[in-house]
Design an enzyme around this catalytic site. Structure first.
Site, PDB file in Angstrom:
ATOM      1  N   ARG A 245       0.932  -1.238   0.153  1.00  0.00           N
ATOM      2  CA  ARG A 245       0.133  -0.045   0.005  1.00  0.00           C
ATOM      3  C   ARG A 245       0.729   1.204  -0.055  1.00  0.00           C
ATOM      4  O   ARG A 245       1.118   1.992  -1.095  1.00  0.00           O
ATOM      5  CB  ARG A 245      -0.886   0.014   1.366  1.00  0.00           C
ATOM      6  CG  ARG A 245      -1.973   1.091   1.142  1.00  0.00           C
ATOM      7  CD  ARG A 245      -1.741   2.385   1.618  1.00  0.00           C
ATOM      8  NE  ARG A 245      -1.234   2.544   2.860  1.00  0.00           N
ATOM      9  CZ  ARG A 245      -0.471   3.677   3.363  1.00  0.00           C
ATOM     10  NH1 ARG A 245      -0.737   4.833   2.505  1.00  0.00           N
ATOM     11  NH2 ARG A 245       0.073   3.745   4.347  1.00  0.00           N
ATOM     12  N   ASP A 246       1.484   1.654   1.282  1.00  0.00           N
ATOM     13  CA  ASP A 246       2.218   2.677   1.120  1.00  0.00           C
ATOM     14  C   ASP A 246       3.399   2.738   0.431  1.00  0.00           C
ATOM     15  O   ASP A 246       3.763   3.683  -0.424  1.00  0.00           O
ATOM     16  CB  ASP A 246       2.597   3.074   2.668  1.00  0.00           C
ATOM     17  CG  ASP A 246       2.967   4.531   2.793  1.00  0.00           C
ATOM     18  OD1 ASP A 246       2.680   5.471   2.107  1.00  0.00           O
ATOM     19  OD2 ASP A 246       3.531   4.793   4.172  1.00  0.00           O
TER      20      ASP A 246
ATOM     21  N   HIS B 105       5.616   4.865  12.592  1.00  0.00           N
ATOM     22  CA  HIS B 105       5.471   4.726  11.110  1.00  0.00           C
ATOM     23  C   HIS B 105       6.281   5.905  10.606  1.00  0.00           C
ATOM     24  O   HIS B 105       6.036   7.090  10.564  1.00  0.00           O
ATOM     25  CB  HIS B 105       4.050   4.978  10.590  1.00  0.00           C
ATOM     26  CG  HIS B 105       3.892   4.980   9.114  1.00  0.00           C
ATOM     27  ND1 HIS B 105       2.997   4.149   8.315  1.00  0.00           N
ATOM     28  CD2 HIS B 105       4.305   5.860   8.250  1.00  0.00           C
ATOM     29  CE1 HIS B 105       2.952   4.491   7.146  1.00  0.00           C
ATOM     30  NE2 HIS B 105       3.568   5.407   7.007  1.00  0.00           N
TER      31      HIS B 105
ATOM     32  N   HIS C 290       9.133   7.395   8.103  1.00  0.00           N
ATOM     33  CA  HIS C 290       9.602   7.480   6.610  1.00  0.00           C
ATOM     34  C   HIS C 290      11.078   7.806   6.506  1.00  0.00           C
ATOM     35  O   HIS C 290      11.438   8.318   7.788  1.00  0.00           O
ATOM     36  CB  HIS C 290       8.877   8.356   5.613  1.00  0.00           C
ATOM     37  CG  HIS C 290       7.637   8.046   5.197  1.00  0.00           C
ATOM     38  ND1 HIS C 290       7.350   7.412   4.018  1.00  0.00           N
ATOM     39  CD2 HIS C 290       6.480   7.779   5.981  1.00  0.00           C
ATOM     40  CE1 HIS C 290       6.128   7.054   3.824  1.00  0.00           C
ATOM     41  NE2 HIS C 290       5.439   7.103   4.962  1.00  0.00           N
TER      42      HIS C 290
ATOM     43  N   CYS D 234       4.084   9.364  -0.172  1.00  0.00           N
ATOM     44  CA  CYS D 234       2.842   9.819  -0.164  1.00  0.00           C
ATOM     45  C   CYS D 234       2.483  10.784  -1.482  1.00  0.00           C
ATOM     46  O   CYS D 234       3.569  11.902  -1.438  1.00  0.00           O
ATOM     47  CB  CYS D 234       2.429  10.518   1.215  1.00  0.00           C
ATOM     48  SG  CYS D 234       0.551  10.812   0.819  1.00  0.00           S
TER      49      CYS D 234
ATOM     50  N   ASN E  22       9.236   4.604   2.860  1.00  0.00           N
ATOM     51  CA  ASN E  22       9.245   4.151   4.532  1.00  0.00           C
ATOM     52  C   ASN E  22      10.515   3.649   4.848  1.00  0.00           C
ATOM     53  O   ASN E  22      11.308   2.993   3.877  1.00  0.00           O
ATOM     54  CB  ASN E  22       8.173   3.191   4.795  1.00  0.00           C
ATOM     55  CG  ASN E  22       6.691   4.029   4.284  1.00  0.00           C
ATOM     56  OD1 ASN E  22       6.735   3.859   3.151  1.00  0.00           O
ATOM     57  ND2 ASN E  22       5.788   3.736   5.314  1.00  0.00           N
TER      58      ASN E  22
HETATM   59  P1  HMG Z   1     -13.066  14.249  -2.614  1.00  0.00           P
HETATM   60  O1  HMG Z   1     -12.807  14.615  -4.061  1.00  0.00           O
HETATM   61  O2  HMG Z   1     -13.302  15.394  -1.468  1.00  0.00           O
HETATM   62  O3  HMG Z   1     -14.541  13.237  -2.512  1.00  0.00           O
HETATM   63  O4  HMG Z   1     -11.931  13.305  -2.232  1.00  0.00           O
HETATM   64  P2  HMG Z   1     -16.052  13.525  -2.652  1.00  0.00           P
HETATM   65  O5  HMG Z   1     -16.573  12.769  -1.521  1.00  0.00           O
HETATM   66  O6  HMG Z   1     -16.573  14.779  -3.039  1.00  0.00           O
HETATM   67  O7  HMG Z   1     -16.318  12.638  -4.008  1.00  0.00           O
HETATM   68  C1  HMG Z   1     -15.876  12.877  -5.194  1.00  0.00           C
HETATM   69  C2  HMG Z   1     -15.522  11.911  -6.177  1.00  0.00           C
HETATM   70  O8  HMG Z   1     -14.725  10.912  -5.711  1.00  0.00           O
HETATM   71  C3  HMG Z   1     -16.907  11.116  -6.539  1.00  0.00           C
HETATM   72  O9  HMG Z   1     -16.860  10.518  -7.613  1.00  0.00           O
HETATM   73  C4  HMG Z   1     -16.963   9.823  -5.377  1.00  0.00           C
HETATM   74  O10 HMG Z   1     -17.593   8.991  -5.893  1.00  0.00           O
HETATM   75  C5  HMG Z   1     -15.357   9.464  -5.460  1.00  0.00           C
HETATM   76  P3  HMG Z   1     -17.277  11.397  -9.171  1.00  0.00           P
HETATM   77  O11 HMG Z   1     -18.761  11.509  -8.754  1.00  0.00           O
HETATM   78  O12 HMG Z   1     -16.803  12.483  -9.259  1.00  0.00           O
HETATM   79  O13 HMG Z   1     -17.237  10.186 -10.184  1.00  0.00           O
HETATM   80  N1  HMG Z   1     -14.996   8.862  -4.119  1.00  0.00           N
HETATM   81  C6  HMG Z   1     -14.377   7.750  -3.860  1.00  0.00           C
HETATM   82  N2  HMG Z   1     -14.336   6.748  -4.936  1.00  0.00           N
HETATM   83  C7  HMG Z   1     -13.592   5.742  -4.567  1.00  0.00           C
HETATM   84  N3  HMG Z   1     -13.357   5.289  -3.284  1.00  0.00           N
HETATM   85  C8  HMG Z   1     -13.568   6.140  -2.229  1.00  0.00           C
HETATM   86  C9  HMG Z   1     -14.317   7.456  -2.584  1.00  0.00           C
HETATM   87  N4  HMG Z   1     -14.589   8.713  -2.039  1.00  0.00           N
HETATM   88  C10 HMG Z   1     -15.138   9.409  -2.758  1.00  0.00           C
HETATM   89  N5  HMG Z   1     -13.375   5.977  -0.979  1.00  0.00           N
HETATM   90  C11 HMG Z   1     -11.229  11.605  -1.004  1.00  0.00           C
HETATM   91  C12 HMG Z   1     -11.859  12.823  -0.726  1.00  0.00           C
HETATM   92  C13 HMG Z   1     -11.032  11.247   0.631  1.00  0.00           C
HETATM   93  C14 HMG Z   1     -11.956  10.452  -1.608  1.00  0.00           C
HETATM   94  C15 HMG Z   1      -9.768  11.963  -1.499  1.00  0.00           C
HETATM   95  O14 HMG Z   1      -9.190  12.829  -1.237  1.00  0.00           O
HETATM   96  C16 HMG Z   1      -8.971  10.553  -1.653  1.00  0.00           C
HETATM   97  O15 HMG Z   1      -9.199   9.443  -2.199  1.00  0.00           O
HETATM   98  N6  HMG Z   1      -7.767  10.820  -0.943  1.00  0.00           N
HETATM   99  C17 HMG Z   1      -6.838   9.760  -0.788  1.00  0.00           C
HETATM  100  C18 HMG Z   1      -5.504  10.153  -0.575  1.00  0.00           C
HETATM  101  C19 HMG Z   1      -4.667   8.921  -0.221  1.00  0.00           C
HETATM  102  O16 HMG Z   1      -4.801   7.938  -0.561  1.00  0.00           O
HETATM  103  N7  HMG Z   1      -3.538   9.313   0.298  1.00  0.00           N
HETATM  104  C20 HMG Z   1      -2.437   8.402   0.672  1.00  0.00           C
HETATM  105  C21 HMG Z   1      -2.663   7.908   1.789  1.00  0.00           C
HETATM  106  S1  HMG Z   1      -2.185   8.384   3.332  1.00  0.00           S
HETATM  107  C22 HMG Z   1      -0.616   8.279   3.565  1.00  0.00           C
HETATM  108  O17 HMG Z   1      -0.092   7.602   2.835  1.00  0.00           O
HETATM  109  C23 HMG Z   1      -0.087   8.472   4.711  1.00  0.00           C
HETATM  110  C24 HMG Z   1       0.208   7.265   5.719  1.00  0.00           C
HETATM  111  O18 HMG Z   1       1.104   6.343   5.054  1.00  0.00           O
HETATM  112  C25 HMG Z   1       0.854   7.500   7.135  1.00  0.00           C
HETATM  113  C26 HMG Z   1       1.821   8.490   6.924  1.00  0.00           C
HETATM  114  O19 HMG Z   1       3.103   8.079   6.339  1.00  0.00           O
HETATM  115  O20 HMG Z   1       1.383   9.577   7.372  1.00  0.00           O
HETATM  116  C27 HMG Z   1      -1.311   6.624   6.084  1.00  0.00           C
HETATM  117 MG    MG Z   2       3.198   6.421   5.131  1.00  0.00          MG
END
Ligand code: HMG
Ligand code: MG
Length: 302
Positions: A15-16, A207, A209, A240, A249
């Site tokens: 994933r990450d 966690h 990096h 990310c 990481n």
């Molecule tokens: P948004 O655009 O504000 O969402 O995104 P919305 O609710 O307004 O919906 C817009 C569109 O997205 C719609 O589709 C929804 O259906 C769709 P459209 O009508 O335009 O075709 N949608 C989705 N589709 C699939 N799955 C869903 C979903 N939700 C809405 N769950 C949202 C808000 C949270 C969805 C967006 O910002 C997003 O997906 N962000 C993900 C970011 C991400 O994955 N970042 C990396 C992970 S975090 C990380 O790596 C840190 C970590 O490792 C720890 C660390 O190191 O800090 C964990």
């Molecule tokens: Mg991370």
């Protein structure tokens, strides 16, 4: 505080590790990576995210990856869910654990999940309720607990505030993440202490990096605090998409080398883990980011 005698590693490579790769990694490669990781003894693997494919295209095959893996008894498979829509999609894949992810930094929250910290907690509350009602364990990832690419240094009070919000909605465990790898041990210790105001030692993980090469030092200081759960990523993959400049990481192989060298058990076969790291690095066409992985691989007979 005595050092833990055993450490649980959560492998976040699939994933990450892969989420930031620009070229699509075929589902079959992701599945093979998971199989190799579990064969190496990993018992907790973060498989994918149920996020918007427009935001993170690399995770668009979440359903297929979950369907493709052959599950081993005793292995727990987790996925990220940013909202109810993601949780409902994830539920059909039968995860053992879900991860809700919030940020200690307001700006990073906006960039990463397009909402404020308070809104993210509001969004997670029904996800947590639904998951717990379904008997699924809920982990919380707290991003940018030491530094933020947009806001700079993050005070421990912000971490404590976020951990309190997570506790308030029923999140069962929190990971203290140094998303951009800027932390040094005393800062990480303060962030961990802030989380420990709301969670017990058995409910927190690190966690880290490794952008600035501090991740093992940060791991060590947490071990000295009694923390016994850490995330790591095979071959040091990761980053990310919304944390510019952040590299991978900490490499799982490096953490295992550190732990085994200190007589701390992990249940992981380092040689097989190195093979898994080599497999994915070969696929990506670049050398592993694991120092221990590279050194031990180079010592193998031709
Ligand atoms: P948004 O655009 O504000 O969402 O995104 P919305 O609710 O307004 O919906 C817009 C569109 O997205 C719609 O589709 C929804 O259906 C769709 P459209 O009508 O335009 O075709 N949608 C989705 N589709 C699939 N799955 C869903 C979903 N939700 C809405 N769950 C949202 C808000 C949270 C969805 C967006 O910002 C997003 O997906 N962000 C993900 C970011 C991400 O994955 N970042 C990396 C992970 S975090 C990380 O790596 C840190 C970590 O490792 C720890 C660390 O190191 O800090 C964990
Ligand atoms: Mg991370």
């Amino acid at each position: 505080m005595p050092l833990p005698t055993r450490v649980k590693l959560v492998e976040v490579g699939p994933r990450d590790g892969l989420q930031n790769e620009k070229t699509p990694v075929p589902t079959a490669v992701k599945v093979e990576l998971v199989h190799r990781l579990q064969a190496a003894g990993l018992r907790e693997i973060e498989i994918t995210s149920f996020v918007s494919p427009k935001w993170v295209p690399q995770m668009a095959d979440n359903v297929d990856v979950m369907a493709g893996i052959t599950r081993l008894p005793g292995v727990r498979y987790s996925v990220l869910t940013p909202n109810l829509q993601g949780f409902e999609a994830a539920l059909k894949s039968g995860p053992d654990e879900i991860v809700v992810f919030a940020s200690a930094s307001e700006a990073f929250s906006q960039k990463n999940i397009n909402c404020s910290i308070a809104q993210s907690i509001e969004r997670f509350a029904p996800v947590v309720d639904a998951a717990r009602a379904a008997g699924i364990y809920v982990r919380g990832a707290m991003s940018c607990t030491v530094g933020c690419p947009y806001e700079g240094e993050i005070a421990p009070e912000r971490v404590s505030y976020l951990a309190g919000l997570m506790r308030g909605i029923g999140v069962q465990h929190v990971g203290v993440a140094d998303t951009i790898g800027v932390g040094t041990p005393l800062k990480v210790q303060r962030a961990m202490e802030a989380a420990l105001k709301h969670y017990t030692l058995d409910e927190v993980s690190g966690h880290f990096h490794d952008t600035y090469g501090q991740a093992l030092a940060n791991t060590l200081i947490c071990l000295q605090m009694g923390v016994w759960q850490f995330d790591a990523s095979v071959a040091g993959l990761g980053g990310c998409p919304y944390a510019k400049g952040a590299t991978g990481n900490v490499a799982s192989e490096d953490v295992v080398y550190l732990l085994h060298g200190m007589g701390i058990e992990t249940g992981i076969d380092l040689d097989k883990l190195i093979d898994a790291g080599q497999f994915i690095s070969d696929f990506l066409g670049r050398p592993t980011n694991s120092r221990a992985g590279k050194a031990l691989f180079n010592k193998r007979p031709a």
